[in-house]
Design a protein around this motif. Sequence first.
Motif, mmCIF file in Angstrom:
data_model
loop_
_atom_site.group_PDB
_atom_site.id
_atom_site.type_symbol
_atom_site.label_atom_id
_atom_site.label_comp_id
_atom_site.label_asym_id
_atom_site.label_seq_id
_atom_site.Cartn_x
_atom_site.Cartn_y
_atom_site.Cartn_z
ATOM 1 N N VAL A 65 0.859 -1.174 0.000
ATOM 2 C CA VAL A 65 0.000 0.000 0.000
ATOM 3 C C VAL A 65 0.896 1.224 0.000
ATOM 4 C CG1 VAL A 65 -1.829 1.210 1.214
ATOM 5 C CG2 VAL A 65 -1.760 -1.270 1.270
ATOM 6 N N ASN A 66 1.206 1.706 -1.176
ATOM 7 C CA ASN A 66 2.099 2.845 -1.343
ATOM 8 C C ASN A 66 1.254 4.094 -1.550
ATOM 9 O OD1 ASN A 66 4.015 4.679 -2.049
ATOM 10 N ND2 ASN A 66 4.982 3.417 -3.610
ATOM 11 N N ARG A 73 -9.986 2.433 -6.667
ATOM 12 C CA ARG A 73 -11.146 3.164 -7.157
ATOM 13 C C ARG A 73 -12.333 2.259 -7.389
ATOM 14 N NH1 ARG A 73 -7.068 2.305 -9.789
ATOM 15 N NH2 ARG A 73 -7.106 1.579 -11.902
ATOM 16 N N LEU A 74 -13.471 2.869 -7.347
ATOM 17 C CA LEU A 74 -14.736 2.177 -7.514
ATOM 18 C C LEU A 74 -15.202 2.376 -8.952
ATOM 19 C CD1 LEU A 74 -17.086 0.706 -6.083
ATOM 20 C CD2 LEU A 74 -18.034 2.937 -5.582
ATOM 21 N N LEU A 75 -15.370 1.267 -9.643
ATOM 22 C CA LEU A 75 -15.894 1.304 -11.003
ATOM 23 C C LEU A 75 -17.253 0.618 -11.015
ATOM 24 C CD1 LEU A 75 -12.708 0.211 -13.003
ATOM 25 C CD2 LEU A 75 -13.480 2.516 -12.512
ATOM 26 N N VAL A 100 -11.296 -1.619 -7.934
ATOM 27 C CA VAL A 100 -10.091 -1.947 -8.679
ATOM 28 C C VAL A 100 -8.889 -1.487 -7.865
ATOM 29 C CG1 VAL A 100 -8.845 -1.557 -10.821
ATOM 30 C CG2 VAL A 100 -11.319 -1.741 -10.848
ATOM 31 N N THR A 101 -7.909 -2.396 -7.682
ATOM 32 C CA THR A 101 -6.744 -2.091 -6.854
ATOM 33 C C THR A 101 -5.455 -2.049 -7.658
ATOM 34 O OG1 THR A 101 -6.481 -4.430 -6.331
ATOM 35 C CG2 THR A 101 -7.799 -3.115 -4.811
ATOM 36 N N ASP A 102 -5.551 -2.132 -8.975
ATOM 37 C CA ASP A 102 -4.375 -2.166 -9.830
ATOM 38 C C ASP A 102 -4.436 -1.005 -10.819
ATOM 39 O OD1 ASP A 102 -2.019 -3.908 -10.736
ATOM 40 O OD2 ASP A 102 -3.124 -3.604 -12.604
ATOM 41 N N ALA A 103 -3.298 -0.498 -11.224
ATOM 42 C CA ALA A 103 -3.252 0.641 -12.141
ATOM 43 C C ALA A 103 -3.841 0.303 -13.512
ATOM 44 C CB ALA A 103 -1.809 1.119 -12.308
ATOM 45 N N GLY A 108 -8.821 -6.811 -7.548
ATOM 46 C CA GLY A 108 -9.656 -6.086 -6.615
ATOM 47 C C GLY A 108 -10.769 -6.918 -6.040
ATOM 48 N N TRP A 109 -11.952 -6.333 -5.978
ATOM 49 C CA TRP A 109 -13.064 -6.929 -5.254
ATOM 50 C C TRP A 109 -14.317 -6.858 -6.102
ATOM 51 C CZ3 TRP A 109 -17.541 -4.438 -3.731
ATOM 52 C CH2 TRP A 109 -18.330 -5.087 -2.769
#
Length: 191
Positions: A65-66, A73-75, A100-103, A108-109
Motif C-alpha cells: 500500500v504505497n 477506485r470504484l468502477l 479496482v486495486t491495480d493501475a 480487486g473486489w
Amino acid sequence: MAKAVFQRNQRVWVESVGAWAVIEKIVPVWARGFDEPVRVTYDVGLGRDFHAHELRGEQSTQDLVNDDEPSWRLLRARNKWQQPEDCEHHPYPGTYPVVVTDAQDWGGWRVPGAEYDRDPLKVEFQARLIASSKRLLSIARHLTAMVDEAPEDAPPEIRRLAEEARKVERYLQQIPAAPEAAPGEAEENAA
C-alpha cells in the motif's frame, strides 16, 4: 563483513526450489581474526543452507500500500444477469460496484450477483469502504506517527486511537498460518 538480511521465523520464497519456507536457523560463518561473520547462510529446512540472494522476503503491507500510487477506485460493471428495468430497486440499476486495486484496472473486489441483489445498499457501502481503505490506512499511520513524535503532548483519547491504529497495522502485517490438520488427518497424510 556479512550481515543477516532475514530473521529467524521469517517466511521467505526460495528461488531455486520455487517454494515458500520459514527460516529455522541463521548460520553465520566465522573466520579467525574477524569480529563479524564473513558469510551468513540460512537453514530453511530444505536439506541445505541458502544464501540471501537465493531467498526473497514477503512484501510488507507498507510496500503493498504505497501512498504514491493511484488510489483504489470504484468502477461500475454492467449487470449481466438482470436487465435495468428488472432491478430498479438498486441504487444504480443495470450495474454493480467493482473495486479496482491495480493501475491497469485489474484485480480487486467483486461481489456475486445474487448477494448484490439481496442487499445492494450494503454492498455499495462495502465497495466504498474498501475503495477508501487505503486512504484510511494512511490517516491511521499519520496519526500514529504524530503521537510517536510527542506522546506526552497527545491527549489520552488520541493516544488510545493511535494504539488502535497500531493494532490494525500489526494485524495487517501478520502472515496467515496454514490451517492445522486434525489429529487423524496428519496420520493419513503421512501414509
